[in-house]
Design a protein around this motif. Structure first.
Motif, PDB file in Angstrom:
ATOM      1  N   GLU A  12      56.037  29.209  25.571  1.00 31.69           N
ATOM      2  CA  GLU A  12      55.231  29.495  24.429  1.00 31.69           C
ATOM      3  C   GLU A  12      54.779  28.229  23.642  1.00 31.69           C
ATOM      4  OE1 GLU A  12      56.387  34.276  24.300  1.00 31.69           O
ATOM      5  OE2 GLU A  12      57.458  32.754  23.053  1.00 31.69           O
ATOM      6  N   GLN A  13      55.839  27.599  23.510  1.00 35.32           N
ATOM      7  CA  GLN A  13      55.700  26.397  22.599  1.00 35.32           C
ATOM      8  C   GLN A  13      54.721  25.229  23.258  1.00 35.32           C
ATOM      9  OE1 GLN A  13      59.691  25.394  21.859  1.00 35.32           O
ATOM     10  NE2 GLN A  13      59.837  26.658  19.864  1.00 35.32           N
ATOM     11  N   GLN A  14      54.673  25.251  24.719  1.00 36.09           N
ATOM     12  CA  GLN A  14      54.026  24.274  25.292  1.00 36.09           C
ATOM     13  C   GLN A  14      52.629  24.823  25.584  1.00 36.09           C
ATOM     14  OE1 GLN A  14      56.747  24.377  28.654  1.00 36.09           O
ATOM     15  NE2 GLN A  14      57.214  22.182  28.387  1.00 36.09           N
ATOM     16  N   ASN A  15      52.299  25.944  25.082  1.00 31.43           N
ATOM     17  CA  ASN A  15      50.881  26.535  25.286  1.00 31.43           C
ATOM     18  C   ASN A  15      50.720  26.905  26.748  1.00 31.43           C
ATOM     19  OD1 ASN A  15      50.386  26.585  22.345  1.00 31.43           O
ATOM     20  ND2 ASN A  15      49.894  24.159  22.562  1.00 31.43           N
ATOM     21  N   VAL A  16      51.538  27.140  27.543  1.00 34.78           N
ATOM     22  CA  VAL A  16      51.214  27.658  28.812  1.00 34.78           C
ATOM     23  C   VAL A  16      50.417  28.940  28.575  1.00 34.78           C
ATOM     24  CG1 VAL A  16      52.223  28.687  30.791  1.00 34.78           C
ATOM     25  CG2 VAL A  16      53.203  26.414  29.802  1.00 34.78           C
ATOM     26  N   ALA A  17      49.672  29.420  29.482  1.00 37.07           N
ATOM     27  CA  ALA A  17      48.978  30.560  29.271  1.00 37.07           C
ATOM     28  C   ALA A  17      49.655  31.559  30.334  1.00 37.07           C
ATOM     29  CB  ALA A  17      47.557  30.433  29.957  1.00 37.07           C
ATOM     30  N   LEU A  18      50.173  32.594  29.669  1.00 38.81           N
ATOM     31  CA  LEU A  18      51.091  33.496  30.348  1.00 38.81           C
ATOM     32  C   LEU A  18      50.385  34.811  30.031  1.00 38.81           C
ATOM     33  CD1 LEU A  18      54.273  32.698  28.078  1.00 38.81           C
ATOM     34  CD2 LEU A  18      53.757  32.144  30.296  1.00 38.81           C
ATOM     35  N   HIS A  19      49.989  35.402  31.633  1.00 38.05           N
ATOM     36  CA  HIS A  19      49.497  36.562  31.746  1.00 38.05           C
ATOM     37  C   HIS A  19      50.300  37.595  32.274  1.00 38.05           C
ATOM     38  CE1 HIS A  19      45.549  34.917  30.892  1.00 38.05           C
ATOM     39  NE2 HIS A  19      45.938  33.703  31.716  1.00 38.05           N
ATOM     40  N   TRP A  20      50.818  38.635  31.484  1.00 35.54           N
ATOM     41  CA  TRP A  20      51.836  39.529  31.696  1.00 35.54           C
ATOM     42  C   TRP A  20      51.218  40.985  32.456  1.00 35.54           C
ATOM     43  CZ3 TRP A  20      55.934  36.838  31.747  1.00 35.54           C
ATOM     44  CH2 TRP A  20      56.078  35.831  30.980  1.00 35.54           C
ATOM     45  N   HIS A  21      51.798  41.508  33.466  1.00 33.72           N
ATOM     46  CA  HIS A  21      51.396  42.770  34.011  1.00 33.72           C
ATOM     47  C   HIS A  21      49.833  42.514  34.947  1.00 33.72           C
ATOM     48  CE1 HIS A  21      54.474  45.047  31.842  1.00 33.72           C
ATOM     49  NE2 HIS A  21      53.873  44.387  30.653  1.00 33.72           N
ATOM     50  N   SER A  22      50.004  41.040  35.165  1.00 36.40           N
ATOM     51  CA  SER A  22      48.803  40.783  35.918  1.00 36.40           C
ATOM     52  C   SER A  22      49.074  39.997  37.468  1.00 36.40           C
ATOM     53  CB  SER A  22      48.250  39.535  35.158  1.00 36.40           C
ATOM     54  OG  SER A  22      47.934  40.016  33.774  1.00 36.40           O
ATOM     55  N   PRO A  23      49.356  40.771  38.281  1.00 37.54           N
ATOM     56  CA  PRO A  23      49.510  40.337  39.550  1.00 37.54           C
ATOM     57  C   PRO A  23      48.467  39.502  40.250  1.00 37.54           C
ATOM     58  CG  PRO A  23      49.180  42.844  39.610  1.00 37.54           C
ATOM     59  CD  PRO A  23      49.333  42.399  38.148  1.00 37.54           C
ATOM     60  N   ARG A  24      48.755  38.663  40.783  1.00 37.02           N
ATOM     61  CA  ARG A  24      47.833  37.696  41.583  1.00 37.02           C
ATOM     62  C   ARG A  24      48.557  37.248  42.929  1.00 37.02           C
ATOM     63  NH1 ARG A  24      45.439  39.549  37.980  1.00 37.02           N
ATOM     64  NH2 ARG A  24      43.911  38.441  36.538  1.00 37.02           N
ATOM     65  N   ALA A  25      47.890  36.762  43.795  1.00 34.72           N
ATOM     66  CA  ALA A  25      48.062  36.385  45.188  1.00 34.72           C
ATOM     67  C   ALA A  25      47.681  34.881  45.237  1.00 34.72           C
ATOM     68  CB  ALA A  25      47.875  37.269  46.226  1.00 34.72           C
ATOM     69  N   PRO A  26      48.026  33.990  46.257  1.00 39.77           N
ATOM     70  CA  PRO A  26      47.470  32.954  46.383  1.00 39.77           C
ATOM     71  C   PRO A  26      46.132  33.024  46.974  1.00 39.77           C
ATOM     72  CG  PRO A  26      49.624  33.038  47.585  1.00 39.77           C
ATOM     73  CD  PRO A  26      49.411  34.357  47.159  1.00 39.77           C
ATOM     74  N   GLU A  27      45.566  33.977  47.694  1.00 38.16           N
ATOM     75  CA  GLU A  27      44.181  34.108  48.141  1.00 38.16           C
ATOM     76  C   GLU A  27      43.434  34.400  47.297  1.00 38.16           C
ATOM     77  OE1 GLU A  27      46.262  38.131  49.515  1.00 38.16           O
ATOM     78  OE2 GLU A  27      46.939  35.739  49.344  1.00 38.16           O
ATOM     79  N   ASP A  28      43.755  34.665  45.767  1.00 36.31           N
ATOM     80  CA  ASP A  28      42.940  34.731  44.574  1.00 36.31           C
ATOM     81  C   ASP A  28      42.349  33.427  44.269  1.00 36.31           C
ATOM     82  OD1 ASP A  28      43.389  37.527  44.695  1.00 36.31           O
ATOM     83  OD2 ASP A  28      44.929  37.553  43.533  1.00 36.31           O
ATOM     84  N   PHE A  29      42.790  32.398  44.662  1.00 32.57           N
ATOM     85  CA  PHE A  29      42.502  31.126  44.035  1.00 32.57           C
ATOM     86  C   PHE A  29      42.114  30.139  45.347  1.00 32.57           C
ATOM     87  CE2 PHE A  29      45.761  33.062  41.634  1.00 32.57           C
ATOM     88  CZ  PHE A  29      45.218  32.816  40.279  1.00 32.57           C
ATOM     89  N   GLN A  30      41.329  29.067  45.025  1.00 30.19           N
ATOM     90  CA  GLN A  30      41.083  28.029  45.795  1.00 30.19           C
ATOM     91  C   GLN A  30      41.121  26.745  45.288  1.00 30.19           C
ATOM     92  OE1 GLN A  30      36.820  29.719  46.283  1.00 30.19           O
ATOM     93  NE2 GLN A  30      37.185  29.796  48.545  1.00 30.19           N
ATOM     94  N   PRO A  31      42.374  26.212  45.234  1.00 32.45           N
ATOM     95  CA  PRO A  31      42.674  25.153  44.649  1.00 32.45           C
ATOM     96  C   PRO A  31      42.072  23.848  45.065  1.00 32.45           C
ATOM     97  CG  PRO A  31      44.486  25.707  46.008  1.00 32.45           C
ATOM     98  CD  PRO A  31      43.527  26.716  45.809  1.00 32.45           C
ATOM     99  N   GLY A  32      41.482  23.124  44.005  1.00 25.81           N
ATOM    100  CA  GLY A  32      40.847  21.892  44.325  1.00 25.81           C
ATOM    101  C   GLY A  32      39.190  21.961  44.222  1.00 25.81           C
ATOM    102  N   LYS A  33      38.834  23.220  44.225  1.00 26.67           N
ATOM    103  CA  LYS A  33      37.375  23.491  44.060  1.00 26.67           C
ATOM    104  C   LYS A  33      36.973  23.602  42.826  1.00 26.67           C
ATOM    105  CE  LYS A  33      36.380  25.476  48.784  1.00 26.67           C
ATOM    106  NZ  LYS A  33      35.833  26.585  49.262  1.00 26.67           N
ATOM    107  N   THR A  34      35.828  23.274  42.273  1.00 26.13           N
ATOM    108  CA  THR A  34      35.284  23.379  40.863  1.00 26.13           C
ATOM    109  C   THR A  34      35.400  24.769  40.385  1.00 26.13           C
ATOM    110  OG1 THR A  34      33.207  21.912  41.651  1.00 26.13           O
ATOM    111  CG2 THR A  34      32.965  23.156  39.476  1.00 26.13           C
ATOM    112  N   GLY A  35      36.192  24.752  39.217  1.00 24.14           N
ATOM    113  CA  GLY A  35      36.325  25.804  38.425  1.00 24.14           C
ATOM    114  C   GLY A  35      37.901  26.425  38.774  1.00 24.14           C
ATOM    115  N   GLN A  36      38.413  25.733  39.509  1.00 26.34           N
ATOM    116  CA  GLN A  36      39.836  26.384  40.141  1.00 26.34           C
ATOM    117  C   GLN A  36      40.889  25.353  40.023  1.00 26.34           C
ATOM    118  OE1 GLN A  36      40.338  29.360  42.362  1.00 26.34           O
ATOM    119  NE2 GLN A  36      38.293  29.809  41.418  1.00 26.34           N
ATOM    120  N   PRO A  37      42.208  25.997  39.934  1.00 26.38           N
ATOM    121  CA  PRO A  37      43.110  24.966  39.659  1.00 26.38           C
ATOM    122  C   PRO A  37      43.403  24.009  40.640  1.00 26.38           C
ATOM    123  CG  PRO A  37      44.051  27.225  40.436  1.00 26.38           C
ATOM    124  CD  PRO A  37      42.477  27.176  40.199  1.00 26.38           C
TER     125      PRO A  37
END
Length: 361
Positions: free
Chosen positions: A171-196
């Motif tokens: 919390e002090q490091q301003n990490v964005a914490l999303h509770w009750h929010s299940p996600r899976a690797p396929e929800d992201f495309q790392p390296g692409k524009t707008g993605q982590p």
């Protein structure tokens, strides 16, 4: 000036919190997604004793886990130091006890540890204690046992204090914490524009859809408040069915565990398991008779086929870290350092050093 790297961490158990905290320290913009709430109720790490006992664990695990445990004893003080809230950490060694009828099993346990110490000479050797030596190490056990083993250098920490302190730091490091929010690797495309830039899957059993070899191994743990008991270090009792430990925390709180059952059933603990754990504690110290039961908890530990941890690469920038089994606190610093080494250098000598499975899928 290079752009700030962004990372997504899936799962906020021990491994997820530790990794998110470290990545934020390294300057990453970190986002965490957790299927449950901030209290870590779904994490195996919440139902644990957090003992750091590589030599003691060598009787029931493989050498790589022992090596990672050695690494943890050096790393945990470094990892705890920058946290804003205190975390109980102790390095008073481990005591191993047994009753006369279990002497043969104790001998086998001692032989296994001796073999490990020969393979890893850097591990302090187990010391055999007679009644007088036991009294010097643990005065509370006067006249209760005729002999014991003392494993110097081993330690423990408070698992729940650590989880809470890591959360506060996120919390002090301003990490964005999303509770009750299940996600899976396929929800992201790392390296692409707008993605982590990176995705790290630390969901434990929640990752089984992508990693079907995972299974849960049930553990049952009892927390007691025992003002009459003054044990100064984790104590293990040789038991014919499973190793039983008594881990003293602050303010006369003791963690008693742990059963190990091949099931993912998370229903309340059985009468048999509860009786065995409490009876074992009472035979170590009669003061446990007047202890108050704070809670009896169960959890399933994420475990792979060979009971060893592994890291998998799903593409160049998605890592899955899993299979920590019953050794989460013992091996998580090593797993953390392997991941960080990979992120920074895209190679990892530590994985080779620890004989850690690092697979590309």
């Amino acid at each position: 000036m290079s752009a700030q790297l962004s990372s997504v961490v899936l799962g906020a158990g021990l491994m997820g919190r530790l990794l998110a905290h470290t990545l934020a320290q390294l300057g990453h913009h970190v986002t965490v997604y957790e299927a449950q709430g901030p209290d870590a109720q779904g994490a195996a790490a919440r139902v644990a004793a957090a003992m750091l006992a590589p030599l003691a664990e060598s009787a029931i695990t493989e050498l790589p886990v022992v090596q990672m445990g050695q690494h943890a004893l050096k790393r945990w003080p470094e990892l705890i130091a920058p946290l804003s809230e205190p975390v109980f950490f102790q390095q008073n060694g481990t005591l191993v006890l047994w009753h006369r009828q279990d002497a043969a099993e104790a001998k086998r346990f001692e032989q296994l540890m001796h073999r490990t110490q020969q393979q890893l000479p850097s591990l302090p050797a187990a010391q055999t204690l007679n009644a007088e030596g036991l009294l010097q190490h643990e005065p509370a056990l006067e006249n209760r046992f005729a002999q014991a083993l003392y494993l110097p250098g081993e330690g423990q920490l408070d698992n729940r204090q650590l989880l809470a302190a890591l959360l506060k730091s996120l919390e002090q490091q301003n990490v964005a914490l999303h509770w009750h929010s299940p996600r899976a690797p396929e929800d992201f495309q790392p390296g692409k524009t707008g993605q982590p830039d990176w995705v790290f899957d630390c969901r434990g059993l929640g990752a089984r859809t992508e990693w079907p070899q995972l299974r849960g191994v049930r553990g049952e743990v009892i927390r007691l408040h025992a003002p009459e008991v003054t044990l100064q270090r984790p104590t293990r009792l040789i038991h014919p069915r499973y190793p039983i430990y008594i881990a003293p925390k602050e303010d006369h709180v003791f963690v008693i565990g742990a059963t190990e059952i091949e099931t993912e059933d998370l229903s309340p603990a059985s009468v048999r398991s509860t009786l065995e754990l409490l009876s074992a504690a009472y035979t170590v110290h009669s003061g446990f008779a007047e202890a108050r039961i704070l809670e009896v908890t169960t959890q399933a530990r994420p475990t792979l086929t060979d009971n060893l941890p592994a890291i998998r690469c799903l593409g160049d920038r998605t890592l899955q870290i899993n299979g920590l089994y019953r050794h989460g606190f013992l091996i998580s610093p090593a797993m953390l350092d392997v991941v960080v080494e990979w992120v920074q250098h895209h190679t990892t000598h530590l994985a080779t050093q620890f004989q850690l499975k690092f697979e590309h899928v």
